[in-house]
Motif scaffolding. Structure first.
Motif, PDB file in Angstrom:
ATOM      1  N   ALA A   6      79.299 -19.698  21.648  1.00 10.10           N
ATOM      2  CA  ALA A   6      78.273 -19.239  22.587  1.00 10.10           C
ATOM      3  C   ALA A   6      78.467 -17.771  22.961  1.00 10.10           C
ATOM      4  CB  ALA A   6      78.289 -20.109  23.847  1.00 10.10           C
ATOM      5  N   PHE A  61      83.996 -18.681  23.963  1.00 11.08           N
ATOM      6  CA  PHE A  61      83.418 -19.694  24.839  1.00 11.08           C
ATOM      7  C   PHE A  61      82.531 -20.624  24.012  1.00 11.08           C
ATOM      8  CE2 PHE A  61      84.342 -15.971  27.280  1.00 11.08           C
ATOM      9  CZ  PHE A  61      84.627 -16.369  28.575  1.00 11.08           C
ATOM     10  N   ASP A  84      79.900 -23.883  24.569  1.00 11.81           N
ATOM     11  CA  ASP A  84      79.175 -24.486  25.693  1.00 11.81           C
ATOM     12  C   ASP A  84      78.510 -25.822  25.354  1.00 11.81           C
ATOM     13  OD1 ASP A  84      76.991 -23.794  24.179  1.00 11.81           O
ATOM     14  OD2 ASP A  84      76.082 -22.456  25.669  1.00 11.81           O
ATOM     15  N   SER A 108      76.533 -26.569  22.933  1.00 11.81           N
ATOM     16  CA  SER A 108      75.223 -26.488  22.285  1.00 11.81           C
ATOM     17  C   SER A 108      75.269 -27.249  20.958  1.00 11.81           C
ATOM     18  CB  SER A 108      74.834 -25.026  22.045  1.00 11.81           C
ATOM     19  OG  SER A 108      74.623 -24.361  23.269  1.00 11.81           O
ATOM     20  N   LEU A 134      76.771 -17.116  30.235  1.00 11.30           N
ATOM     21  CA  LEU A 134      76.910 -18.564  30.144  1.00 11.30           C
ATOM     22  C   LEU A 134      75.883 -19.269  31.022  1.00 11.30           C
ATOM     23  CD1 LEU A 134      80.800 -18.800  30.347  1.00 11.30           C
ATOM     24  CD2 LEU A 134      79.393 -19.071  28.297  1.00 11.30           C
ATOM     25  N   ARG A 173      76.210 -26.032  31.692  1.00  8.28           N
ATOM     26  CA  ARG A 173      76.714 -26.541  30.417  1.00  8.28           C
ATOM     27  C   ARG A 173      78.229 -26.699  30.453  1.00  8.28           C
ATOM     28  NH1 ARG A 173      72.945 -27.153  26.927  1.00  8.28           N
ATOM     29  NH2 ARG A 173      74.528 -27.760  25.397  1.00  8.28           N
ATOM     30  N   THR A 203      81.717 -25.981  29.449  1.00  8.87           N
ATOM     31  CA  THR A 203      82.251 -24.805  28.771  1.00  8.87           C
ATOM     32  C   THR A 203      83.722 -24.981  28.415  1.00  8.87           C
ATOM     33  OG1 THR A 203      80.704 -23.399  30.002  1.00  8.87           O
ATOM     34  CG2 THR A 203      82.550 -22.310  28.916  1.00  8.87           C
TER      35      THR A 203
END
Length: 210
Positions: free
Chosen positions: A121, A131, A133, A135, A170, A174, A176
């Motif tokens: 991310a 990072f 997250d 997704s 960010l 989400r 993380t």
């Protein structure tokens, strides 16, 4: 054990009674807005990653598949896991077995994989931190923690100079995960042990033109 628990909870309840009832505004005067030219940001990010004992590979976007395949081949990865939303083109040059992850796969079964390939991310050059997250192209946390090899593709355009700038990108809602090199810890004699809490090997593929 019960007595100790009640003692701790009792102290917490007493503290809550004494705590002010009004909301308190926390002043967050962080230094923000820092930036670096692409070449300097790449050099700093690479330096921090290498210092954390991560393997770093740079390439242009059109060579992503070749570089990812080379990394997996060098590590002898014959069976890898990928999140459901990963760009399939990134594995176009890989000739091993690819298993798409899902919530139906129990976390212990992920240990049978030789590695995992994910996107990312955000990155932070100052700290060498990546990072994730959750997704679709990064997947659930277990996928990036259980296999012993994590190949993470990072677009240079997502790498910020400092921590406040990276955190600002960010989505707070989400889940993380922050990665700074391969998983490692030290015992009481400061002997470094890798692979205790996550992948023993982190290979970062930085795409410089994305």
């Amino acid at each position: 054990m019960t007595a100790a628990r009640e003692t701790v909870l009792g102290r917490i309840r007493d503290a809550l009674v004494l705590a002010p009832t009004q909301d308190t505004t926390v002043r967050r005067a962080y230094r923000t807005g820092r930036s670096l030219p692409d070449d300097e940001r790449l050099a700093l990010f690479t330096d921090r990653l290498v210092d954390y004992k991560a393997q770093v590979h740079t390439c242009t976007a059109d060579r992503t598949a070749q570089v990812v395949a080379e990394v997996l081949r060098e590590r002898g990865a014959q069976r890898i896991g990928v999140p459901a939303g990963l760009d399939a083109a990134w594995l176009g040059a890989y000739d091993g077995e690819v298993q798409q992850d899902s919530a139906d796969i129990a976390a212990p079964r992920l240990d049978a994989l030789d590695g995992v390939v994910t996107a990312s991310a955000v990155g932070c050059a100052e700290t060498g931190t990546i990072f994730l997250d959750g997704s679709p192209d990064q997947g659930r946390r277990a996928l990036s923690l259980v296999p012993d090899l994590h190949v993470c593709v990072v677009d240079l355009s997502t790498v910020e100079a400092g921590v406040p700038e990276a955190v600002a990108r960010l989505v707070p809602e989400r889940p993380t995960t922050l990665i700074s090199g391969p998983s490692a810890t030290s015992d009481i004699e400061l002997e470094r042990v890798e692979g205790v809490h996550g992948p023993r090997t982190l290979a970062v593929v930085i795409r410089t033109d994305v």
